[in-house]
Every structure is written in structure tokens, then in C-alpha cells.
Design an enzyme around this catalytic site. Structure first.
Site, PDB file in Angstrom:
ATOM      1  N   ILE A  56     -36.582 -50.140  45.960  1.00 31.70           N
ATOM      2  CA  ILE A  56     -36.239 -50.799  47.214  1.00 31.70           C
ATOM      3  C   ILE A  56     -35.648 -49.711  48.098  1.00 31.70           C
ATOM      4  O   ILE A  56     -34.695 -49.027  47.730  1.00 31.70           O
ATOM      5  CB  ILE A  56     -35.275 -51.992  46.991  1.00 31.70           C
ATOM      6  N   SER A  57     -36.269 -49.480  49.238  1.00 27.22           N
ATOM      7  CA  SER A  57     -36.005 -48.288  50.035  1.00 27.22           C
ATOM      8  C   SER A  57     -34.644 -48.332  50.710  1.00 27.22           C
ATOM      9  O   SER A  57     -34.012 -49.382  50.852  1.00 27.22           O
ATOM     10  CB  SER A  57     -37.097 -48.118  51.093  1.00 27.22           C
ATOM     11  N   GLN A  58     -34.213 -47.157  51.155  1.00 26.60           N
ATOM     12  CA  GLN A  58     -32.973 -47.038  51.907  1.00 26.60           C
ATOM     13  C   GLN A  58     -33.102 -47.839  53.201  1.00 26.60           C
ATOM     14  O   GLN A  58     -34.038 -47.635  53.982  1.00 26.60           O
ATOM     15  CB  GLN A  58     -32.704 -45.571  52.209  1.00 26.60           C
TER      16      GLN A  58
END
Length: 401
Positions: free
Chosen positions: A98-100
Site C-alpha cells: 500500500i503506497s505512501q
């Protein structure tokens, strides 16, 4: 009652990351925590080549969830390989995450998707980014493709519990074959206004992506070549299934599974004891491969694909060797070169093996970069067409070869 994403939205707004109201509202209303699994993986402090699992009872978890952190949500394609001492559940390769949030918002704002647009997302992951798209555009406008069947099923569950039911397809994001016979019938090609990839294309942006977007539409994707950290591309699709665009930022992402590179390092590929090793000299400065100009590194990675290198500096306790270094350069096809740099200059002692003269290739790339005015990242652009992915300087007609 406070919106579930209030803490995260406030942090990103205060940092100047959010400027478009539709994404600000989506950040407030979509609960990121609902899309993070019970176990995530973080880099092991004492063993940086491994990821250790972290459960919900970790005291730092709430900070990671509600602040600007990326988290690995899968390792080793769902089958953790184990830790350095055989620890169960540890992993070697991050394969989904889950990306920044700040990067998520940056990509969404570059996408510039608006109500009425249809969006194709490559890489559903946990479904969080998909949920933001659904909130802003309506779930009927969003189609998401996920190569991993297990991840796709988990994302669908997360999205359903959050109240969103977009089309999620379990398919290879390289071919998009499921789109030809999707749940609503044949979508054909060119049916989307926007395409957003949440996984990096390495070396080549799939032309299949361009074919899915109508003329005038936009493709936003992470992209990487060579040894450079990933960059973010924004491409505009034109008639003739051609897309042109520029590097607009940094974007370090996991690579498409079909484009993963050989993970061996330069030191693993060099065998100085091989009977086929040839000795000689080179006039190419061995240190140029490590020159940290991002424009140069993009050009080098594009013109000499899959190049990897390591620089061994002279021992600090040997002043007579001051400034000297051994530079190893290799490619996974079995070719490698070694250059002995000295401050005295060329010619440099060299060794090589394999079918390719990598010093000659590096030198040719250096000459191209010099001849075009040593362009930085801000002058570089990319064209994607039926023949491949092309890097250019200033305008699309000035391709680097």
C-alpha cells in the site's frame, strides 16, 4: 463524528501535497486502515536484505497506518521465503504494498481524472487507491486489473466492506486480455480516458496500456531503467496509438511481475578466474557509470539495458592508492567488464568477458549524453508506440540512440 481519514488528510494538506478538492475529500472519507491486512512487512533493521512481519499489536502500527508511510502487504508472491536464520514468515522480495499516501495523491493529481472519465487502474493491490478513484469518480467509472488472484479477491472484499463495487479483473496487467471479454461484454480498445499504473514498468511501458486509452487521454505510470530509482511519467495519448510525455517526479514502485529483472548484483556476475577473461585497457573513465546525475543515469539505463555496477574504493589506510577504485560492470547475459580507475587518467587497465564490450557501450552512451547537452531529468521525455519505448531530449523527434 470525524471522517476516518482526517489525520492523514490533515498531514498531507499541511505538507502542501493536496491541492485538488476531489482528492482531498476522498482522503477524508476513505479509511486507509480498512485496506491494510493483519500482517505487514518492514525492512529488518539488522538484516536489510529481509522483510520481517509485523502484526496488529505492534505499537508503531497506528502511526504507519495513519501517517505518510508505505507498507509491504505481500512478500515473495504470497509465499514468504523465510529469514536469514530460517525465521518463518519473513520475506526476501516485496511483491505488493500500500503506497505512501503523498505519492498516491501526487499520482492522482497528475492523472487529472474528472467526473465523466473512465479510468483503468493497473494493480489493484489492497484496493485503497481503487477506493479513492471510486469515491471521486463513481464506482461505475473504474476498472482495476490485478495479476495476483489472491490479492484481487482480498481487494474485492476490502472494497465491498467499504461500500464500493468497481470492476476488478484478475488478469495479467501486461496483456489486459480480460478486458476483451469482460463482465460487461467486449470493451474494445481505446475505451478509457485515463490509465493509472500502481506498479512500475521497467525498461518499456507496455503498448497495450496505450491502446486502452482514447486519443487525448492520459497514462500515468512509475517507470524505471538501469540503476536509477523509479520516476513518474505522465503520457498523453495521440492518434495512431502513440503516447508522449515527460518525467514529472519520483516514484519508487515494485516492478511488473512480467518485467522483473535478474536480481543478481554486479559482484555476483563477475568471475575474474574464468579462462575466457581478456585483459587490456579502456579509454572510458570507469567512474562515469556511477556519476549521480539523474539525467545521465536515465540515459545510461535506457541505452545499456539491465546494466549493473559496483565501485570498490581504495583502502583508506593505503594513502599511495588515494583516489583509485575498481569498477565492476555487468549484465545478466554473462557479459562483464572491470576497470581500474586512477587519478592519473586514461588508459585504464581493464578486463572483460562475455559477448559484449560493455565499456564500449557505456562510452557510446556517455557520448550521446554529452552530445545532447548533458540533459537533466527535466529535459527528458518518453514516447511509447508499437515499436517500443523511446527516450528523447526536449522534443519527441529527438530520440536518443
Amino acid at each position: 463524528m470525524s471522517p476516518p481519514g482526517l489525520r492523514l488528510a490533515r498531514a498531507l494538506t499541511a505538507a502542501g501535497q493536496v491541492i485538488q478538492p476531489r482528492w482531498h475529500r476522498a482522503l477524508l472519507d476513505v479509511d486507509r486502515a480498512a485496506f491494510i491486512p493483519d500482517t505487514v512487512w518492514i525492512t529488518a533493521a539488522d538484516d536489510p536484505g529481509f522483510f520481517r512481519p509485523v502484526g496488529r499489536d505492534d505499537p508503531d502500527r497506528a502511526r504507519w497506518v495513519h501517517e505518510d508511510y508505505a507498507l509491504a502487504t505481500q512478500v515473495d508472491d504470497g509465499h514468504p521465503a523465510g529469514g536469514p536464520n530460517g525465521e518463518e514468515g519473513w520475506g526476501r522480495l516485496r511483491t505488493s504494498g500500500i503506497s505512501q499516501p503523498s505519492l498516491v495523491v501526487d499520482m492522482l493529481q497528475w492523472l487529472d481524472a474528472r467526473p465523466g472519465h473512465r479510468v483503468l487502474e493497473i494493480g489493484t493491490g489492497t484496493g485503497y487507491n481503487t477506493a479513492l478513484l471510486c469515491h471521486a469518480l463513481g464506482e461505475g467509472a473504474v476498472v482495476s486489473v490485478e495479476v495476483d488472484k489472491g490479492l484481487a479477491e482480498t481487494a474485492i472484499g476490502n472494497l465491498t466492506r467499504a461500500g464500493y463495487t468497481p470492476t476488478v479483473l484478475d488478469d495479467d496487467g501486461m496483456t489486459l486480455s480480460a478486458l476483451a471479454d469482460g463482465p460487461e461484454g467486449n470493451t474494445g480498445e481505446g475505451g478509457f480516458d485515463r490509465l493509472l499504473a500502481t506498479v512500475a514498468a521497467r525498461g518499456a511501458v507496455p503498448h497495450a496500456w496505450v491502446r486502452q486509452v482514447r486519443p487525448g487521454g492520459v497514462v500515468v505510470t512509475p517507470f524505471e531503467v538501469g540503476n536509477t530509482p523509479g520516476v513518474l511519467l505522465r503520457l498523453e495519448v495521440a492518434e495512431g496509438r502513440v503516447a508522449n510525455g515527460r518525467v514529472v517526479g519520483d516514484a519508487a514502485f515494485m516492478v511488473l511481475r512480467a518485467q522483473r529483472s535478474d536480481r543478481r548484483r554486479a559482484r555476483d556476475l563477475v568471475d575474474e578466474d574464468a579462462s575466457t577473461v581478456r585483459e587490456g585497457t579502456t579509454e572510458v573513465n570507469p567512474r562515469v557509470v556511477a556519476y549521480r546525475n539523474q539525467g545521465w543515469q536515465l540515459v545510461l539505463g535506457h541505452l545499456v539495458p539491465e546494466l549493473r555496477y559496483v565501485v570498490y574504493e581504495a583502502a583508506e589506510d593505503r594513502p599511495e592508492w588515494a583516489g583509485e577504485a575498481s569498477v565492476h560492470v555487468a549484465t545478466p547475459d554473462g557479459s562483464w567488464v572491470l576497470g581500474e580507475y586512477t587519478p592519473a587518467g586514461e588508459p585504464y587497465e581493464a578486463k572483460r568477458d562475455g559477448s559484449r564490450d560493455l565499456w564500449a557501450e557505456v562510452g557510446a552512451a556517455w557520448e550521446v549524453w554529452q552530445r545532447t547537452g548533458r540533459p537533466g531529468r527535466d529535459r527528458l521525455g518518453v514516447t511509447v508506440d508499437g515499436e517500443g519505448t523511446h527516450l528523447w531530449v526536449d522534443t519527441p523527434d529527438k530520440r536518443l540512440r
